[in-house]
Design an enzyme around this catalytic site. Sequence first.
Site, PDB file in Angstrom:
ATOM      1  N   TYR A   1      27.215  46.733  35.883  1.00  0.00           N
ATOM      2  CA  TYR A   1      28.674  46.813  35.765  1.00  0.00           C
ATOM      3  C   TYR A   1      29.135  48.268  35.652  1.00  0.00           C
ATOM      4  O   TYR A   1      30.114  48.665  36.288  1.00  0.00           O
ATOM      5  CB  TYR A   1      29.170  46.016  34.555  1.00  0.00           C
ATOM      6  CG  TYR A   1      30.673  45.785  34.567  1.00  0.00           C
ATOM      7  CD1 TYR A   1      31.538  46.689  33.943  1.00  0.00           C
ATOM      8  CD2 TYR A   1      31.228  44.695  35.228  1.00  0.00           C
ATOM      9  CE1 TYR A   1      32.918  46.499  33.973  1.00  0.00           C
ATOM     10  CE2 TYR A   1      32.611  44.494  35.262  1.00  0.00           C
ATOM     11  CZ  TYR A   1      33.448  45.410  34.630  1.00  0.00           C
ATOM     12  OH  TYR A   1      34.811  45.239  34.680  1.00  0.00           O
TER      13      TYR A   1
ATOM     14  N   PRO B   1      35.961  41.067  44.475  1.00  0.00           N
ATOM     15  CA  PRO B   1      36.343  42.047  43.446  1.00  0.00           C
ATOM     16  C   PRO B   1      35.822  41.718  42.041  1.00  0.00           C
ATOM     17  O   PRO B   1      36.002  42.496  41.123  1.00  0.00           O
ATOM     18  CB  PRO B   1      37.870  42.028  43.486  1.00  0.00           C
ATOM     19  CG  PRO B   1      38.237  40.778  44.173  1.00  0.00           C
ATOM     20  CD  PRO B   1      37.121  40.408  45.059  1.00  0.00           C
TER      21      PRO B   1
ATOM     22  N   HIS C   1      36.560  52.520  28.755  1.00  0.00           N
ATOM     23  CA  HIS C   1      36.183  51.238  28.151  1.00  0.00           C
ATOM     24  C   HIS C   1      34.682  51.190  27.897  1.00  0.00           C
ATOM     25  O   HIS C   1      33.898  51.464  28.794  1.00  0.00           O
ATOM     26  CB  HIS C   1      36.594  50.064  29.059  1.00  0.00           C
ATOM     27  CG  HIS C   1      38.048  49.739  28.992  1.00  0.00           C
ATOM     28  ND1 HIS C   1      38.534  48.489  29.278  1.00  0.00           N
ATOM     29  CD2 HIS C   1      39.119  50.498  28.660  1.00  0.00           C
ATOM     30  CE1 HIS C   1      39.854  48.495  29.119  1.00  0.00           C
ATOM     31  NE2 HIS C   1      40.240  49.712  28.746  1.00  0.00           N
TER      32      HIS C   1
ATOM     33  N   LYS D   1      33.460  46.467  42.282  1.00  0.00           N
ATOM     34  CA  LYS D   1      32.575  47.372  43.013  1.00  0.00           C
ATOM     35  C   LYS D   1      33.172  47.931  44.298  1.00  0.00           C
ATOM     36  O   LYS D   1      32.642  48.896  44.857  1.00  0.00           O
ATOM     37  CB  LYS D   1      31.271  46.638  43.366  1.00  0.00           C
ATOM     38  CG  LYS D   1      30.419  46.306  42.150  1.00  0.00           C
ATOM     39  CD  LYS D   1      30.005  47.552  41.411  1.00  0.00           C
ATOM     40  CE  LYS D   1      29.511  47.259  40.010  1.00  0.00           C
ATOM     41  NZ  LYS D   1      29.773  48.380  39.080  1.00  0.00           N
TER      42      LYS D   1
ATOM     43  N   TYR E   1      36.938  38.394  31.429  1.00  0.00           N
ATOM     44  CA  TYR E   1      36.622  37.542  32.590  1.00  0.00           C
ATOM     45  C   TYR E   1      36.424  36.128  32.051  1.00  0.00           C
ATOM     46  O   TYR E   1      35.663  35.934  31.100  1.00  0.00           O
ATOM     47  CB  TYR E   1      35.316  37.983  33.240  1.00  0.00           C
ATOM     48  CG  TYR E   1      35.358  39.307  33.972  1.00  0.00           C
ATOM     49  CD1 TYR E   1      35.207  40.517  33.289  1.00  0.00           C
ATOM     50  CD2 TYR E   1      35.516  39.360  35.362  1.00  0.00           C
ATOM     51  CE1 TYR E   1      35.225  41.728  33.955  1.00  0.00           C
ATOM     52  CE2 TYR E   1      35.524  40.571  36.036  1.00  0.00           C
ATOM     53  CZ  TYR E   1      35.376  41.751  35.331  1.00  0.00           C
ATOM     54  OH  TYR E   1      35.389  42.952  35.995  1.00  0.00           O
TER      55      TYR E   1
HETATM   56  P1  FAS Z   1      41.183  50.922  52.398  1.00  0.00           P
HETATM   57  O1  FAS Z   1      41.330  49.590  53.064  1.00  0.00           O
HETATM   58  O2  FAS Z   1      41.718  51.110  51.019  1.00  0.00           O
HETATM   59  O3  FAS Z   1      41.877  52.063  53.278  1.00  0.00           O
HETATM   60  C1  FAS Z   1      41.747  52.058  54.685  1.00  0.00           C
HETATM   61  C2  FAS Z   1      42.944  52.805  55.255  1.00  0.00           C
HETATM   62  O4  FAS Z   1      42.756  52.886  56.671  1.00  0.00           O
HETATM   63  C3  FAS Z   1      44.252  52.065  55.020  1.00  0.00           C
HETATM   64  O5  FAS Z   1      45.211  52.940  54.482  1.00  0.00           O
HETATM   65  C4  FAS Z   1      44.644  51.554  56.403  1.00  0.00           C
HETATM   66  O6  FAS Z   1      46.047  51.548  56.594  1.00  0.00           O
HETATM   67  C5  FAS Z   1      43.986  52.572  57.312  1.00  0.00           C
HETATM   68  N1  FAS Z   1      43.675  52.049  58.633  1.00  0.00           N
HETATM   69  C6  FAS Z   1      43.154  50.834  58.949  1.00  0.00           C
HETATM   70  N2  FAS Z   1      42.991  50.732  60.279  1.00  0.00           N
HETATM   71  C7  FAS Z   1      43.417  51.909  60.825  1.00  0.00           C
HETATM   72  C8  FAS Z   1      43.505  52.401  62.150  1.00  0.00           C
HETATM   73  N3  FAS Z   1      43.107  51.665  63.184  1.00  0.00           N
HETATM   74  N4  FAS Z   1      43.995  53.649  62.340  1.00  0.00           N
HETATM   75  C9  FAS Z   1      44.379  54.412  61.279  1.00  0.00           C
HETATM   76  N5  FAS Z   1      44.327  53.996  59.990  1.00  0.00           N
HETATM   77  C10 FAS Z   1      43.854  52.752  59.784  1.00  0.00           C
HETATM   78  N6  FAS Z   1      38.283  46.514  44.722  1.00  0.00           N
HETATM   79  C11 FAS Z   1      38.028  46.471  43.398  1.00  0.00           C
HETATM   80  O7  FAS Z   1      37.083  47.124  42.942  1.00  0.00           O
HETATM   81  N7  FAS Z   1      38.822  45.707  42.557  1.00  0.00           N
HETATM   82  C12 FAS Z   1      39.898  44.990  43.037  1.00  0.00           C
HETATM   83  O8  FAS Z   1      40.580  44.327  42.288  1.00  0.00           O
HETATM   84  C13 FAS Z   1      40.199  45.028  44.406  1.00  0.00           C
HETATM   85  N8  FAS Z   1      41.272  44.355  44.916  1.00  0.00           N
HETATM   86  C14 FAS Z   1      41.513  44.389  46.270  1.00  0.00           C
HETATM   87  C15 FAS Z   1      42.612  43.698  46.849  1.00  0.00           C
HETATM   88  C16 FAS Z   1      42.845  43.728  48.231  1.00  0.00           C
HETATM   89  C17 FAS Z   1      44.019  42.966  48.833  1.00  0.00           C
HETATM   90  C18 FAS Z   1      41.988  44.454  49.066  1.00  0.00           C
HETATM   91  C19 FAS Z   1      42.197  44.483  50.571  1.00  0.00           C
HETATM   92  C20 FAS Z   1      40.911  45.152  48.512  1.00  0.00           C
HETATM   93  C21 FAS Z   1      40.684  45.127  47.113  1.00  0.00           C
HETATM   94  N9  FAS Z   1      39.621  45.821  46.532  1.00  0.00           N
HETATM   95  C22 FAS Z   1      39.354  45.801  45.213  1.00  0.00           C
HETATM   96  C23 FAS Z   1      38.769  46.620  47.315  1.00  0.00           C
HETATM   97  C24 FAS Z   1      39.488  47.905  47.525  1.00  0.00           C
HETATM   98  O9  FAS Z   1      39.732  48.537  46.300  1.00  0.00           O
HETATM   99  C25 FAS Z   1      38.638  48.686  48.472  1.00  0.00           C
HETATM  100  O10 FAS Z   1      37.277  48.704  48.081  1.00  0.00           O
HETATM  101  C26 FAS Z   1      39.142  50.096  48.652  1.00  0.00           C
HETATM  102  O11 FAS Z   1      40.492  50.026  49.023  1.00  0.00           O
HETATM  103  C27 FAS Z   1      38.267  50.747  49.704  1.00  0.00           C
HETATM  104  O12 FAS Z   1      38.888  51.902  50.093  1.00  0.00           O
HETATM  105  P2  FAS Z   1      38.820  52.372  51.622  1.00  0.00           P
HETATM  106  O13 FAS Z   1      37.425  52.247  52.088  1.00  0.00           O
HETATM  107  O14 FAS Z   1      39.516  53.675  51.633  1.00  0.00           O
HETATM  108  O15 FAS Z   1      39.633  51.281  52.448  1.00  0.00           O
HETATM  109  C1  PHB Z   2      41.729  45.175  38.267  1.00  0.00           C
HETATM  110  O1  PHB Z   2      42.109  45.707  37.205  1.00  0.00           O
HETATM  111  O2  PHB Z   2      42.458  45.068  39.271  1.00  0.00           O
HETATM  112  C2  PHB Z   2      40.337  44.614  38.336  1.00  0.00           C
HETATM  113  C3  PHB Z   2      39.468  44.845  37.285  1.00  0.00           C
HETATM  114  C4  PHB Z   2      38.179  44.344  37.349  1.00  0.00           C
HETATM  115  C5  PHB Z   2      37.800  43.590  38.444  1.00  0.00           C
HETATM  116  C6  PHB Z   2      38.681  43.360  39.506  1.00  0.00           C
HETATM  117  C7  PHB Z   2      39.958  43.864  39.440  1.00  0.00           C
HETATM  118  O3  PHB Z   2      36.537  43.080  38.493  1.00  0.00           O
END
Ligand code: FAS
Ligand code: PHB
Length: 390
Positions: free
Chosen positions: A385, A293, A72, A297, A201
Amino acid sequence: MRTKVAIIGAGPSGLLLSQILHRAGIDTVVLERRTREYVLSRIRAGVLEQGLADMLRAAGVGERMDAEGQVHEGVNLAFDGRLERLDLAGLTGGKTVMVYGQTEVTQDLYEARDAMGGVVIHEAEDVTPHDLETDRPFLTWHRGGEAFRVDCDFVAACDGFHGVGRQSIPKDRIVEHEKVYPFGWLGVLSRTKPVDHELIYANHERGFALCSLRSDVLSRYYVQVPLETEVEEWSDDRFWEELGRRLPPEVAARLETGPSVEKSIAPLRSFVAEPLSHGRLFLAGDAGHIVPPTGAKGLNLAASDVHYLSRALIAHYHDGDENGLRAYSEKALRRIWKAERFSWWMTTLLHSFPADGSFGHRLQHAELDYLFGSTAAMTAMAENYVGLPY
Ligand code: FAS
Ligand code: PHB
């Protein structure tokens, strides 16, 4: 069992770190408390900065992303009856973002780990770090009623916001900075044609909305909802009607609706733990920080943490150079705080804050009107961004 780097968490941080270290000849063990299916069922981020896309390619994990992801060059903002495009590529000398779901990234990382014989242990319960302040740390856990232990040189806590890694740092050795926002995001994934080929957005007095996508036939939409909202309160029909009310009429008119294949609510918070290391323990990704989100980032900050930490560990093992490990926390935090600022800025600019009243809403419109009248302001937004340099 013994390994060089024991990694807690098989999300994108843990799997990417494991993949990069393995390719550098550094063995790792990844301990994940959930099943692989559960990890792959989570729908999260959608926008990859060029830095993350390049890391995946360098780690041999970029092929499907390049085949199926979408590059994009711009992103759109809707406000006050206007729809304005931010020309990311034009304002940043050609930088772009890759639209490719985090779920797909995680799937690709898992397959790469499988191909290299990477050790990822699922359903590891009660993972507990020990002797972090010595040069012989270890982890213990349970699985199927049996007790296990892995001795290692370093522990990488890639276990997310609710993980055990950060909790293992003595309270008097860590400072946590937090801001919780008075709303959440209700997200819907639907097998429908995206409303636009780029993201939109929307700042609306009824609340924020975001139109995103995963492919030409898979759409991802969000609306801002009050914190106490239960997902059961939102039927698909109610979601589509509300989304349409928050979009410009010409966009709402072409919105293709359909059944949600996933519907969930994520709270919004800004959070940073300092420092990101303690003895032989290093925090990476959501284990050390959280962003709302809005600025896309979260996943991308996890990538830059892994970039810094993997290079530091490789320097340690290949050259006996400890400088990277000593500097990891400070170096990662500099980039983290800039992304925290940007994510906070975009969140405060685009969401409805009822407590700020009409004055607050008019201020937002004034800032958005200024933004799209100033090349300097648009350039500042665009360079953040697409992602600041590592
Ligand atoms: P993660 O949380 O992805 O992974 C951590 C892993 O550790 C998980 O698999 C968990 O099961 C495991 N774990 C936890 N505790 C443990 C323990 N005690 N023992 C063993 N394993 C354990 N970011 C965006 O940029 N855009 C978004 O739209 C967006 N939406 C999101 C929605 C939700 C509901 C959440 C929670 C996050 C969102 N994020 C978004 C942020 C997300 O993308 C995170 O930045 C990304 O998952 C980070 O990756 P990790 O650091 O690997 O953490
Ligand atoms: C998504 O596609 O899930 C998404 C994209 C941009 C954002 C947050 C989430 O800022």
